[in-house]
Write a protein that holds these residues in place. Structure first.
Motif, PDB file in Angstrom:
ATOM      1  N   VAL A  26      44.177  43.025  41.356  1.00 54.55           N
ATOM      2  CA  VAL A  26      42.926  42.517  40.809  1.00 54.55           C
ATOM      3  C   VAL A  26      42.443  43.471  39.717  1.00 54.55           C
ATOM      4  O   VAL A  26      42.243  44.665  39.972  1.00 54.55           O
ATOM      5  N   GLY A  27      42.277  42.948  38.497  1.00 58.00           N
ATOM      6  CA  GLY A  27      41.824  43.756  37.374  1.00 58.00           C
ATOM      7  C   GLY A  27      40.327  43.996  37.401  1.00 58.00           C
ATOM      8  O   GLY A  27      39.571  43.275  38.058  1.00 58.00           O
ATOM      9  N   ALA A  28      39.892  45.009  36.648  1.00 61.00           N
ATOM     10  CA  ALA A  28      38.490  45.421  36.651  1.00 61.00           C
ATOM     11  C   ALA A  28      37.646  44.680  35.625  1.00 61.00           C
ATOM     12  O   ALA A  28      36.428  44.883  35.580  1.00 61.00           O
ATOM     13  N   ASN A  29      38.272  43.821  34.819  1.00 64.79           N
ATOM     14  CA  ASN A  29      37.536  43.120  33.773  1.00 64.79           C
ATOM     15  C   ASN A  29      37.324  41.653  34.092  1.00 64.79           C
ATOM     16  O   ASN A  29      38.191  41.000  34.688  1.00 64.79           O
ATOM     17  N   ASN A  30      36.180  41.128  33.667  1.00 71.12           N
ATOM     18  CA  ASN A  30      35.922  39.703  33.724  1.00 71.12           C
ATOM     19  C   ASN A  30      36.560  39.005  32.535  1.00 71.12           C
ATOM     20  O   ASN A  30      37.110  39.654  31.637  1.00 71.12           O
ATOM     21  N   GLU A  31      36.489  37.689  32.515  1.00 73.58           N
ATOM     22  CA  GLU A  31      37.128  36.917  31.457  1.00 73.58           C
ATOM     23  C   GLU A  31      36.608  37.284  30.069  1.00 73.58           C
ATOM     24  O   GLU A  31      37.355  37.304  29.095  1.00 73.58           O
ATOM     25  N   GLY A  33      35.722  40.169  29.114  1.00 72.01           N
ATOM     26  CA  GLY A  33      36.017  41.565  28.844  1.00 72.01           C
ATOM     27  C   GLY A  33      35.062  42.548  29.485  1.00 72.01           C
ATOM     28  O   GLY A  33      35.315  43.759  29.469  1.00 72.01           O
ATOM     29  N   SER A  34      33.946  42.066  29.998  1.00 72.67           N
ATOM     30  CA  SER A  34      32.992  42.960  30.660  1.00 72.67           C
ATOM     31  C   SER A  34      33.577  43.502  31.956  1.00 72.67           C
ATOM     32  O   SER A  34      34.519  42.933  32.529  1.00 72.67           O
ATOM     33  N   CYS A  35      33.012  44.611  32.412  1.00 70.24           N
ATOM     34  CA  CYS A  35      33.495  45.234  33.643  1.00 70.24           C
ATOM     35  C   CYS A  35      32.941  44.508  34.860  1.00 70.24           C
ATOM     36  O   CYS A  35      31.785  44.073  34.871  1.00 70.24           O
ATOM     37  N   LYS A  36      33.759  44.377  35.869  1.00 74.35           N
ATOM     38  CA  LYS A  36      33.308  43.762  37.112  1.00 74.35           C
ATOM     39  C   LYS A  36      32.164  44.562  37.730  1.00 74.35           C
ATOM     40  O   LYS A  36      32.247  45.795  37.859  1.00 74.35           O
ATOM     41  N   SER A  37      31.126  43.869  38.129  1.00 78.47           N
ATOM     42  CA  SER A  37      30.059  44.469  38.912  1.00 78.47           C
ATOM     43  C   SER A  37      30.479  44.505  40.370  1.00 78.47           C
ATOM     44  O   SER A  37      31.515  43.939  40.752  1.00 78.47           O
ATOM     45  N   GLN A 265      43.799  37.146  38.762  1.00 83.36           N
ATOM     46  CA  GLN A 265      43.485  36.453  37.513  1.00 83.36           C
ATOM     47  C   GLN A 265      44.066  37.260  36.372  1.00 83.36           C
ATOM     48  O   GLN A 265      44.193  38.469  36.446  1.00 83.36           O
ATOM     49  N   ASP A 266      44.421  36.583  35.300  1.00 83.66           N
ATOM     50  CA  ASP A 266      45.098  37.239  34.176  1.00 83.66           C
ATOM     51  C   ASP A 266      44.590  36.608  32.892  1.00 83.66           C
ATOM     52  O   ASP A 266      45.243  35.774  32.272  1.00 83.66           O
ATOM     53  N   TYR A 267      43.389  37.001  32.497  1.00 82.97           N
ATOM     54  CA  TYR A 267      42.723  36.363  31.366  1.00 82.97           C
ATOM     55  C   TYR A 267      43.333  36.756  30.024  1.00 82.97           C
ATOM     56  O   TYR A 267      43.725  37.906  29.811  1.00 82.97           O
ATOM     57  N   ASN A 268      43.371  35.820  29.126  1.00 84.51           N
ATOM     58  CA  ASN A 268      43.681  36.069  27.715  1.00 84.51           C
ATOM     59  C   ASN A 268      44.988  36.822  27.517  1.00 84.51           C
ATOM     60  O   ASN A 268      45.122  37.639  26.603  1.00 84.51           O
ATOM     61  N   SER A 269      45.950  36.568  28.371  1.00 88.17           N
ATOM     62  CA  SER A 269      47.245  37.246  28.277  1.00 88.17           C
ATOM     63  C   SER A 269      48.345  36.232  28.000  1.00 88.17           C
ATOM     64  O   SER A 269      48.256  35.071  28.375  1.00 88.17           O
ATOM     65  N   SER A 270      49.377  36.689  27.333  1.00 95.80           N
ATOM     66  CA  SER A 270      50.556  35.864  27.116  1.00 95.80           C
ATOM     67  C   SER A 270      51.792  36.757  27.216  1.00 95.80           C
ATOM     68  O   SER A 270      51.982  37.646  26.383  1.00 95.80           O
ATOM     69  N   PRO A 271      52.588  36.566  28.273  1.00 93.97           N
ATOM     70  CA  PRO A 271      52.474  35.544  29.313  1.00 93.97           C
ATOM     71  C   PRO A 271      51.303  35.810  30.263  1.00 93.97           C
ATOM     72  O   PRO A 271      50.851  36.948  30.381  1.00 93.97           O
ATOM     73  N   SER A 272      50.842  34.761  30.918  1.00 95.80           N
ATOM     74  CA  SER A 272      49.748  34.877  31.861  1.00 95.80           C
ATOM     75  C   SER A 272      50.265  34.644  33.277  1.00 95.80           C
ATOM     76  O   SER A 272      50.861  33.607  33.566  1.00 95.80           O
ATOM     77  N   PHE A 273      50.016  35.620  34.152  1.00 95.05           N
ATOM     78  CA  PHE A 273      50.496  35.566  35.532  1.00 95.05           C
ATOM     79  C   PHE A 273      49.387  35.202  36.517  1.00 95.05           C
ATOM     80  O   PHE A 273      49.584  35.293  37.723  1.00 95.05           O
ATOM     81  N   GLY A 274      48.233  34.832  36.039  1.00 90.54           N
ATOM     82  CA  GLY A 274      47.107  34.577  36.916  1.00 90.54           C
ATOM     83  C   GLY A 274      47.342  33.438  37.891  1.00 90.54           C
ATOM     84  O   GLY A 274      47.855  32.383  37.517  1.00 90.54           O
ATOM     85  N   ASP A 279      37.717  29.070  36.665  1.00 89.24           N
ATOM     86  CA  ASP A 279      36.821  28.297  37.524  1.00 89.24           C
ATOM     87  C   ASP A 279      36.874  28.749  38.979  1.00 89.24           C
ATOM     88  O   ASP A 279      36.162  28.212  39.837  1.00 89.24           O
ATOM     89  N   GLY A 280      37.724  29.734  39.261  1.00 92.43           N
ATOM     90  CA  GLY A 280      37.838  30.252  40.609  1.00 92.43           C
ATOM     91  C   GLY A 280      38.810  29.505  41.494  1.00 92.43           C
ATOM     92  O   GLY A 280      39.041  29.900  42.640  1.00 92.43           O
ATOM     93  N   ASN A 281      39.399  28.434  40.969  1.00 93.54           N
ATOM     94  CA  ASN A 281      40.348  27.642  41.746  1.00 93.54           C
ATOM     95  C   ASN A 281      41.782  28.082  41.475  1.00 93.54           C
ATOM     96  O   ASN A 281      42.107  28.552  40.382  1.00 93.54           O
ATOM     97  N   ALA A 282      42.637  27.923  42.476  1.00 89.84           N
ATOM     98  CA  ALA A 282      44.049  28.274  42.314  1.00 89.84           C
ATOM     99  C   ALA A 282      44.702  27.346  41.289  1.00 89.84           C
ATOM    100  O   ALA A 282      44.469  26.129  41.295  1.00 89.84           O
TER     101      ALA A 282
END
Length: 289
Positions: A26-31, A33-37, A265-274, A279-282
């Protein structure tokens, strides 16, 4: 390792067939780019706990970056989650900040939330350091945490190609556990061959570890298949292939090896492994095996 007493004794007797950690990266950034609270971390941990697999183990990549431990540890304590902690080793100032953040978390919250500690991640694969330097950093972090009664394993995460390189034996010797990142996608594998390619990487790493420092556990700290992105040789990213890989690897590995899936989750990446979308759904079915 933090198993129950029974599980600990069983693990010591039979290292490859006992109680296993199963988790997600689990990464520390939100979609955006902000840091997870702390609440963002709690939301992620609760999502994983709600799965039929009941995931309560998570790998985080850093200690200081984005306030990872400052926010993730109280979230973990509130949700009954345990963390495989990362400590970045690159450049001395960053390394010191990482150690200080880990020390602060331990002093404030104790250490029952720790699964293990990984000193560095794919440093050998990238050629960012040498084995002796990295080994000394592992000894350094282990010595630091032991003074506060932390007995969980301290090791390193890298690719199987780095682990089987004889030039890196010092890191195997220094590590309590061997964290393996294995991606058949990056080995140009067809999805039909991916399971065999994955287990071949696990076996090759185990063989090298047993030759250098027998008895140490090999953990899979990253594996997965991308849902989107470019083809990599014969490897084709797609939702269908990611689901096929999940069913052929995760469903078996969760009961046979310590494993942390890449990625929650794997935002804004290519390739994306998320595995989970914004939306929080698989993105694909991870229920059935």
């Amino acid at each position: 390792m933090r198993f129950s007493t029974i599980a600990t004794l069983a693990a010591a007797a039979l290292p490859y067939a006992s109680a296993y950690w199963k988790g997600f990266n689990v990464g520390a950034n939100n979609e955006d780019g902000s840091c997870k609270s702390q609440q963002d971390w709690e939301n992620a941990f609760n999502k994983l706990k709600s799965l039929p697999q009941y995931i309560t183990s998570v790998r985080v990549y850093a200690s200081s970056d984005c306030g990872t431990l400052a926010n993730a540890v109280p979230a973990a304590l509130n949700t009954g989650t345990q963390l495989l902690v990362g400590v970045w080793t690159e450049d001395s100032a960053h390394y010191d900040a990482e150690k200080n953040a880990l020390a602060a978390a331990i002093q404030q919250y104790g250490h029952d939330w720790i699964v293990a500690i990984s000193v560095g991640s794919e440093d050998l694969y990238r050629g960012d350091t040498d084995a002796n330097t990295l080994a000394n950093q592992i000894y350094d972090v282990r010595g630091m945490v032991r003074q506060w009664g932390v007995n969980q394993d301290v090791g390193h995460v890298d690719t199987w190609t780095a682990w089987v390189d004889d030039n890196n034996k010092a890191v195997i010797e220094a590590s309590d556990f061997i964290g393996l990142d294995a991606y058949p996608y990056f080995q140009n594998s067809k999805i039909s061959d991916a399971s065999a390619v994955f287990w071949s990487a696990v076996d090759a790493t185990r063989n090298q570890v047993n030759a250098v420092s027998p008895g140490k556990w090999v953990w899979v700290t990253e594996t997965g298949w991308p849902v989107s992105g470019p083809n990599y040789g014969d490897a084709v990213p797609s939702v269908q292939n990611a689901q096929t890989y999940w069913r052929s690897i995760a469903c078996a590995a969760f009961d046979s090896i310590h494993i942390f899936w890449y990625a929650f989750q794997d935002y804004n990446s290519s390739p994306s492994f998320g595995v989970f979308g914004s939306d929080g759904n698989a993105i694909y079915d991870i229920i059935q095996c």
